[in-house]
Design a protein around this motif. Structure first.
Motif, PDB file in Angstrom:
ATOM      1  N   UNK A  74      14.326  28.093 -13.921  1.00  0.00           N
ATOM      2  CA  UNK A  74      14.711  26.885 -13.153  1.00  0.00           C
ATOM      3  C   UNK A  74      14.854  25.632 -14.021  1.00  0.00           C
ATOM      4  N   UNK A  75      15.211  25.787 -15.288  1.00  0.00           N
ATOM      5  CA  UNK A  75      15.355  24.616 -16.155  1.00  0.00           C
ATOM      6  C   UNK A  75      16.679  23.896 -15.929  1.00  0.00           C
ATOM      7  N   UNK A  76      17.768  24.642 -15.779  1.00  0.00           N
ATOM      8  CA  UNK A  76      19.064  24.035 -15.511  1.00  0.00           C
ATOM      9  C   UNK A  76      19.705  23.351 -16.708  1.00  0.00           C
ATOM     10  N   UNK A  77      19.231  23.629 -17.923  1.00  0.00           N
ATOM     11  CA  UNK A  77      19.742  22.936 -19.108  1.00  0.00           C
ATOM     12  C   UNK A  77      20.733  23.775 -19.915  1.00  0.00           C
ATOM     13  N   UNK A  78      20.789  25.070 -19.661  1.00  0.00           N
ATOM     14  CA  UNK A  78      21.610  25.950 -20.498  1.00  0.00           C
ATOM     15  C   UNK A  78      23.097  25.581 -20.466  1.00  0.00           C
TER      16      UNK A  78
END
Length: 261
Positions: free
Chosen positions: A126-130
């Motif tokens: 659930x980081x959403x940075x990729x």
């Protein structure tokens, strides 16, 4: 010329299962069923819609993960994607978002692309940075968290919805975008699609195919690390408020004590 769309997807532990960490504080993937990340299904859907609106388009789904990650690719292929790429290597386990973005970017470059699409985040990390990291490595624009997408005349356009306002965004292709779970309901694989998926090509690449050294990936070379973890505490009995004339007041006091009002 064929319009090439690459969709980055992830094989994640089933959120309804009993998810745990193993001794090195990485997610236990052996004792829980895995599946295509639900949020990535929306990315596959937007890729398929964009391909349907193009004269000549090809949708490739790409994942990085263990052998079982092919299950995520098969789900996307059964939805309608044309082909798949699976990156697997013994040095990859434990790779963090930064290392993963390197692998994805190298694979995307090798595959060829005009548009890269991903979900808004994975349902495990659930980081959403990729998506942003991949765009930076590819040196192309990023347009993230879109709830509406259209592609025309060498431009990708979309709407990003916030709590109080919406933004209309666009970028010249090639570009990287991510879509939210409000971008449109993902289609269910048909029986015909499931059968057809078995005949669609799935390429397998390792780090050597992408010219990546082992010391650029893996748990030992991660820029981020989980230092400690604890099991979620068992659920306790709720507070019962008996209404004997002052139930409303007691309820308001309880909500205030929890900083809910």
């Amino acid at each position: 010329m064929t319009f090439k769309i690459v969709v980055c997807v992830k094989y994640v532990p089933d959120a309804t299962g009993d998810r745990r960490f193993v001794d090195d504080l990485t997610v236990d993937r052996d004792d829980v069923d895995g599946l295509l990340s639900e949020l990535d299904e929306y990315a596959v859907e937007q890729a398929l819609q964009s391909a349907e609106n193009a004269d000549d388009a090809e949708v490739t789904v790409l994942t990085v993960g263990p052998e079982d990650a092919k299950d995520a690719l098969r789900k996307a292929l059964s939805m309608g994607a044309d082909k798949a790429i699976h990156v697997e290597d013994g040095d990859l386990p434990g790779t963090d978002a930064i290392g993963t973005s390197l692998v994805l970017a190298k694979a995307i470059e090798k595959a060829g692309y005009d548009l890269v699409i991903s979900g808004m985040a994975s349902t495990d990390g659930t980081m959403g940075v990729v998506p942003a990291l991949v765009a930076e490595r590819l040196g192309v624009p990023q347009v993230t968290l879109l709830s509406q997408v259209s592609v025309e005349d060498g431009t990708v356009k979309g709407r990003r919805d916030g709590d109080t306002a919406s933004e209309e965004l666009e970028a010249q292709l090639p570009a990287v975008i991510s879509v939210t779970d409000q971008s449109g309901e993902a289609r269910y694989p048909s029986f015909k699609g499931i059968v057809a998926a078995k005949k669609k090509p799935v390429q397998s690449w390792d780090l050597s195919d992408l010219d990546i050294d082992a010391d650029e990936v893996g748990l030992e070379n991660a820029y981020t690390v989980v230092e400690s973890a604890a099991e979620r505490p068992a659920r306790t009995a709720g507070t019962i408020v008996k209404d004997e004339g002052e139930g409303g007041k007691q309820l308001a006091e309880f909500l205030a004590s929890q900083k809910l009002i």
